[in-house]
Design a protein around this motif. Structure first.
Motif, PDB file in Angstrom:
ATOM      1  N   LEU A 135       0.964  -1.433  -0.193  1.00 10.71           N
ATOM      2  CA  LEU A 135       0.420  -0.230   0.013  1.00 10.71           C
ATOM      3  C   LEU A 135       1.490   0.943   0.331  1.00 10.71           C
ATOM      4  O   LEU A 135       0.735   2.434  -0.023  1.00 10.71           O
ATOM      5  CB  LEU A 135      -0.711  -0.012   1.064  1.00 10.71           C
ATOM      6  N   PHE A 193       0.670   4.459  -2.237  1.00 10.76           N
ATOM      7  CA  PHE A 193       0.905   5.510  -2.316  1.00 10.76           C
ATOM      8  C   PHE A 193       1.878   6.364  -2.512  1.00 10.76           C
ATOM      9  O   PHE A 193       1.697   7.989  -3.474  1.00 10.76           O
ATOM     10  CB  PHE A 193       0.976   5.610  -0.173  1.00 10.76           C
ATOM     11  N   VAL A 212      -7.109  -0.533  -1.658  1.00 14.18           N
ATOM     12  CA  VAL A 212      -6.782  -0.043  -0.493  1.00 14.18           C
ATOM     13  C   VAL A 212      -7.946  -0.540   0.493  1.00 14.18           C
ATOM     14  O   VAL A 212      -7.425  -1.275   1.763  1.00 14.18           O
ATOM     15  CB  VAL A 212      -6.591   1.141   0.294  1.00 14.18           C
ATOM     16  N   GLY A 265      -7.565   2.345  -6.838  1.00 13.83           N
ATOM     17  CA  GLY A 265      -6.718   2.679  -6.308  1.00 13.83           C
ATOM     18  C   GLY A 265      -7.490   2.816  -4.856  1.00 13.83           C
ATOM     19  O   GLY A 265      -7.146   1.999  -3.678  1.00 13.83           O
ATOM     20  N   TRP A 278      -4.464   6.304   2.400  1.00 13.73           N
ATOM     21  CA  TRP A 278      -4.094   7.176   0.737  1.00 13.73           C
ATOM     22  C   TRP A 278      -4.667   8.253   0.432  1.00 13.73           C
ATOM     23  O   TRP A 278      -3.801   8.926  -0.320  1.00 13.73           O
ATOM     24  CB  TRP A 278      -5.577   6.294   0.624  1.00 13.73           C
TER      25      TRP A 278
END
Length: 509
Positions: free
Chosen positions: A238, A242, A441, A437, A457
């Motif tokens: 993740l 990001f 997440v 995205g 995020w």
């Protein structure tokens, strides 16, 4: 497209639509307001603009951490109340002195914090609707629908901002600068609508609100247990995503800053014929009806459904025909260009879903990380178009106004088609990156850290938004094509990095 989705999705999406309408109404004129009302330079106005965007997307991290402890629903409703207070302060015309500037900055702080409590946590609740096995395979489609609903609110925002400002000037007699505040007041009304929708339809998503008392009382499914190693792998994946999306938002959110400066100073201020029709939001709505009715026409299983779809198409086409005036001309205001991105999102979402649905049926749908990488390449193409279209244009110019403040000078009449096309390409990139995205997440985040990871995020988005200031710093300091080439370059580098990390990212999907 809409079949088989949980009912709570539509309630949460509509609640977000109202809030986003107010937010984008304010944002459509905010950069121009800063320069006009306080006499700020493009760089200083850009600094405040980007700092505000940074706050809006940084505070969801704090909101997510608080929600993990106190519940998502509680943070959402608290956030709406705090946002309301901020927009109310912003709506009061206090002039352009230092006191007014301080009040404006305080209002931005409240709006940013309130949005932080509201935005990320609402999206976590959307994601939790798909924890039910019967909806699990519809998660990406659900977030695409949710994202589309956000942009319905954003679609009408620029027109609302311009029309309300014009009404305050012509009908109510307010000065040009004071009239901006009426555009900001729209956000207060939109938040009242959002909270009403939230509570009227709360029963459809109450089980996602969280909170210790609800968690203890609810007969919920057991939380997935992950090993420390798997948890670490997911968090690292993740964080890599990001890091990449920072540069997408740095480039994308130039729509409210340097791209708006370009619309104000370098783009033709009038349009005729078919081009003029693009600047009427109701014509865009008619096109959206045609797109959705066409999908319904081919997908409907009943003669009645097909007939209704055909009638909608004919009515929308008749409306567009009546709107056409071959000899007419319309004034083109800089903020109106911001309606094209949400228009494209709403119109193209069913197309995007159909394409990826077809690929999924064949087992060829790209993974979410791969879609994000493609989105970065598409964003680079958009700025390549801007760079090519800006070759040979003069540097931005300013002159002193009657009030002693610097005023931007309109120095060229580039066809509006350039920005219209660039927003189309940027939207393709956005559809590949943003809803996918968020879905990634919500799917990959370790259960114990969902709120914090969704906040992560938004922190990445916040950093990207802070870097939006680069557009303001470059404006007038370098040739325009160089300005756009900077954003082209960072998007390409981010895409290359994403592809280099692809195996690690797809491992956790």
């Amino acid at each position: 497209m809409f079949e088989g989705q949980p009912k709570g999705l539509f309630a949460l999406a509509l609640a977000n639509t109202g809030e986003r309408f107010g937010y984008y109404t304010m944002l459509a004129v905010f950069a121009l307001f800063l320069r006009a009302n306080y006499g700020l330079s493009p760089a200083l106005a850009g600094t405040i603009y980007s700092a505000f965007l940074m706050l809006v997307y940084f505070f969801p991290l704090i909101g997510g951490i608080m929600a993990d402890k106190f519940g998502f629903g509680r943070m959402v409703t608290t956030g709406i109340m705090i946002m309301f207070a901020g927009y109310l302060l912003l709506a009061v015309p206090l002039g352009g002195d230092n006191t007014a500037l301080i009040v404006m900055l305080a209002a931005l702080l409240l709006i940013g914090f309130g949005t932080g409590l509201f935005k990320g946590n609402l999206q976590v609740m959307v994601g939790d609707l798909y924890n039910d096995p019967q909806y699990a395979d519809k998660r990406d489609a659900g977030f695409s629908i949710f994202y589309m609903a956000i942009n319905i609110g954003a679609l009408f925002a620029p027109t609302a901002a311009i029309k309300i400002k014009e009404y305050a000037e012509t009908a109510l007699g307010y000065s040009s600068n004071d009239a901006y505040h009426f555009s900001f007041a729209v956000a207060c009304a939109s938040l009242i609508l959002s909270i009403a929708i939230y509570y009227i339809f709360r029963a459809t998503f109450r089980h996602t609100e969280g909170g210790k008392k609800k968690a203890a009382a609810a007969d919920a499914a057991p939380v997935e247990e992950l090993s420390n190693e798997e948890t670490a792998q997911r968090i690292v994946a993740l964080c890599l995503v990001f890091a990449v999306v920072i540069f997408f938002w740095m480039a994308f959110h130039q729509n409210g800053l340097s791209l708006t400066y370009f619309a104000d100073e370098f783009t033709a201020q009038s349009a005729e014929g078919l081009q003029a029709m693009c600047f009427n939001v109701w014509n865009l709505v008619a096109v959206i009806f045609i797109v959705y009715a066409l999908f319904s026409l081919f997908q409907s299983k009943t003669a009645k459904g097909k007939t209704i779809s055909a009638i909608v198409i004919l009515v929308a086409l008749a409306f567009l025909f009546l709107q056409y005036d071959g000899n007419g001309s319309v004034t083109v205001s800089a903020p109106i260009f911001q309606q094209f991105n949400p228009f494209y999102v709403v119109a193209l979402t069913p197309v995007s879903m159909a394409i990826f649905g077809s690929l999924a049926a064949k087992g060829k749908e790209p993974s979410a990380p791969r879609k994000i990488a493609y989105g970065m390449i598409v964003a680079a193409i958009a700025y390549a178009l801007m760079a090519i279209g800006s070759f040979g244009l003069p540097m931005p110019q300013t002159e002193m106004g009657a009030d002693g403040n610097p005023v931007a000078v309109h120095v060229a009449d580039v066809t509006p088609n350039l920005l219209i096309m660039v927003y189309l390409v940027l939207t393709f990139g956005e559809l590949l990156l943003s809803p996918m995205g968020i879905s990634f997440v919500s799917k990959v985040a370790p259960p114990k850290y969902k709120g914090m990871m969704m906040g992560g995020w938004f922190v990445a988005t916040a950093i990207g938004n802070q870097l939006v200031v680069v557009g303001g710093l470059l404006w007038g300091a370098v040739p325009l094509w160089v300005c756009w080439s900077v954003f082209l370059g960072v998007c390409l580098v981010a895409a290359i990095f994403m592809f280099a990390m692809m195996k690690r990212l797809e491992k956790v999907c």
